[in-house]
Structures are given as C-alpha cells and as structure tokens.
Design an enzyme around this catalytic site. Structure first.
Site: not given
Ligand code: NAP
Length: 287
Positions: A25, A74, A138, A160, A256
């Site tokens: 960024s 966030k 996200a 779950k 992404g």
């Molecule tokens: P977060 O708030 O920590 O959420 C992670 C999600 O992934 C949760 O729902 C979690 O499940 C799930 N998860 C993690 N490990 C898992 C597993 N082994 N099996 C099943 N589900 C699993 O993170 P976030 O900020 O949303 O980011 C998620 C991803 O998006 C990251 O890889 C990040 O780099 C990417 N991202 C990309 C952008 C972009 O602009 N392209 C922006 C933001 C994020 P539970 O709910 O069950 O715990």
C-alpha cells in the site's frame, strides 16, 4: 528514492497493522499521488494490538487525511471512529478511515475491491449465487458488498468453531438489510459443499488456505465444473491449488491481486477525491 516533493503542506496517509511493513500500500498510494501531482505521503506503522486507540488519536492529532487498517485492527478500530458507512456497518469491519477535520468515518473497501475485480472479468453479480469459503474480515466485507450489489444468494462455508454463532448473526443481519439470502453451513459437510457449488455461479476462497505452509484446496476437483467462475482472494502465490484446478478444467478464474488494487483505488478516491491511475499502478506495483 525521490522524496524531494515532500514539503510543509504534505499530508499524511497511513497503514496501521501488525505486521505492517510487508504491505504494498505505501508504494501504491505514494506513487499514485506522485503521478497525479497530489501532496500526500503514505507510511506503514506496525502497532501493538492494545495500542490501536492511541495510534488512531495520534493520526487525528497530526491531521492525517486518512488511514488504512489491516490485521488485526479491522474490527477493533471501530470504537474510536465517529461514523461508519453502510458497507462498513453491514460488514462490521473497517479498512479505510477518512479524517474530515477531526471527524473520523470508517469505510470498508475490501468488498468493493473484490466486486470490482469480479466485474472486470465481465461477471454481473445481479441475481447470481455464490459459495464462499471462510467468514473472516475479508469474507464479511465481500459478502456485505456482494449483497448490496444485487447477488441473489450467498452460502458461507466455515468451520463449526467458536465463531460459528457470530457468523449466523452476521448472515441474518445481511439477509435482513438487503435482498440477498445469506446462509451459513459447516465446512466439514462435504456433501452440502458439493451441492452448493453445483448450483452456484461463483466460488470464492476467502480463507488463508492455499498460501504459505497450508498450500492445499478446501474443495475437491470433482466439485468444480467448466462454467463455474472460481476466485481466490489470496494473491501470493498467484496460482493457489484451487485456481490451478480451475485452470486445468478451463474455468474462468482470478486471484486477489486486482482486489488489492481496487480496494486501494477506492480508499485513494475517498481521501483525495481523485481516481487512482489504476493501469499505471497495476504496471508499476503489481507486475
Ligand atoms: P481472518 O479474518 O483471519 O479470516 C480467516 C478465515 O479463514 C476464517 O474464516 C477462518 O475460518 C478461515 N480459515 C483459516 N484457516 C482455515 C482452515 N484450515 N480451514 C478452514 N478455514 C480456515 O483473515 P482475513 O483478513 O479474512 O484474510 C483471509 C485471506 O484473505 C488471507 O489469505 C489474506 O491474505 C487474504 N486477503 C486478501 C485481500 C486482497 O486484497 N486480495 C484482502 C484481505 C485479505 P474460521 O472462521 O472457521 O476460523
């Protein structure tokens, strides 16, 4: 590095995160400002999780024009803000704060970024059905924006665990606030997952699975079909195992990277009132 444009009037834009220094960024926003001849500089700050309130107050005191939030802020930033946009309220998350003379408005542009990257592929979200994996920061931003943009139905698959009830409440809130039906299902139910994907137009991975040490796919290849649009919001690696399967099958797919670009362009517009030169930024920051 040319910093000679910085002067006494230059305004601060910032990223607060933990970690923060890996982010693209600062490069993206400072280059865009420079290309347009705007007097802003964007810096990344690594903030301890329990010091987010002090960091926000400091930026306000220093008359920063705005700032971005990344993990883990966030949601935790919200108590320090004066207003939230509709999308931020629905998502329950903020990635962009606009400072209008000391009044702080929280917005989320992650969902817009994803939806814009989807539209760039020619996909019209109106009345479509989406299966999304994950319900983190996200994912909720994407779901809220997709519902606001006219998606007919969204099925969330998540583990779950202790946050399942929260996700049910989130789904109810989005369903109540839009014309989109949002449901939550257990990721472990493979039959439900296969059935959902079979009747979806779009599949989105919004979990961390597919990057780093966890380089696998949460869906099986035989759950995909050629006319399904497949997306992964992970951008590093650019081709996750899920996208590699989609590519093999001849599906339309995207990662992404454009989500990151377009969420940044929306933040930039909110702060400066100007359109980010996205093609130029894509070329200089993303290739
Ligand atoms: P977060 O708030 O920590 O959420 C992670 C999600 O992934 C949760 O729902 C979690 O499940 C799930 N998860 C993690 N490990 C898992 C597993 N082994 N099996 C099943 N589900 C699993 O993170 P976030 O900020 O949303 O980011 C998620 C991803 O998006 C990251 O890889 C990040 O780099 C990417 N991202 C990309 C952008 C972009 O602009 N392209 C922006 C933001 C994020 P539970 O709910 O069950 O715990």
């Amino acid at each position: 590095m040319d910093l000679t444009y910085i002067n006494g009037q230059t305004r601060l834009l910032a990223l607060l995160g933990h970690p923060a220094h890996h982010s693209i960024s600062p490069k993206m926003h400072t280059q865009a400002a420079k290309l347009l001849g705007l007097d802003y500089v964007y810096l990344a700050f690594d903030i301890a999780p329990d010091e987010i309130g002090q960091a926000v107050m400091s930026l306000k005191l220093m008359e920063a024009r705005g700032f971005n939030l990344t993990m883990p802020f966030k949601r935790t930033v919200i108590p320090y803000l004066d207003h939230l946009t509709k999308a931020a309220k629905l998502a329950g998350a903020v990635n962009t704060v606009i400072n209008d003379n000391g009044i702080l408005t929280g917005d989320t542009t992650d969902g817009y970024g994803y939806m814009e990257s989807l539209r760039q592929t020619g996909f019209d979200p109106k009345d479509k059905v989406m299966t999304i994996l994950g319900a983190g920061g996200a994912a909720t931003a994407i779901i809220a924006q997709a519902a606001l943009d006219g998606m007919k139905e969204i099925r969330i698959f998540k583990r779950k665990n202790q946050t399942f009830e929260d996700t049910l409440a989130f789904a109810e809130k989005v369903t109540g606030g839009t014309d989109c039906q949002v449901t939550v299902l257990d990721m472990a139910d493979r039959q439900a997952l296969a059935t959902s994907i079979a009747s979806s137009d779009l599949l989105t991975n919004a979990t961390n699975v597919g990057m780093g040490d966890d380089d696998r796919s949460l869906v099986d290849k035989d759950m995909l079909r050629r006319d399904l649009v497949v997306s992964d919001i992970i951008y590093e690696p650019p081709l996750t195992p899920l996208l590699a399967m989609a590519k093999d099958l001849g599906c339309s797919y995207f990662n992404g990277a454009d989500m990151l670009l377009y969420q940044g362009s929306a933040s930039f517009k909110a702060w400066t009132g100007q359109d980010m030169p996205v093609k130029e930024i894509q070329r200089t920051c993303f290739s």
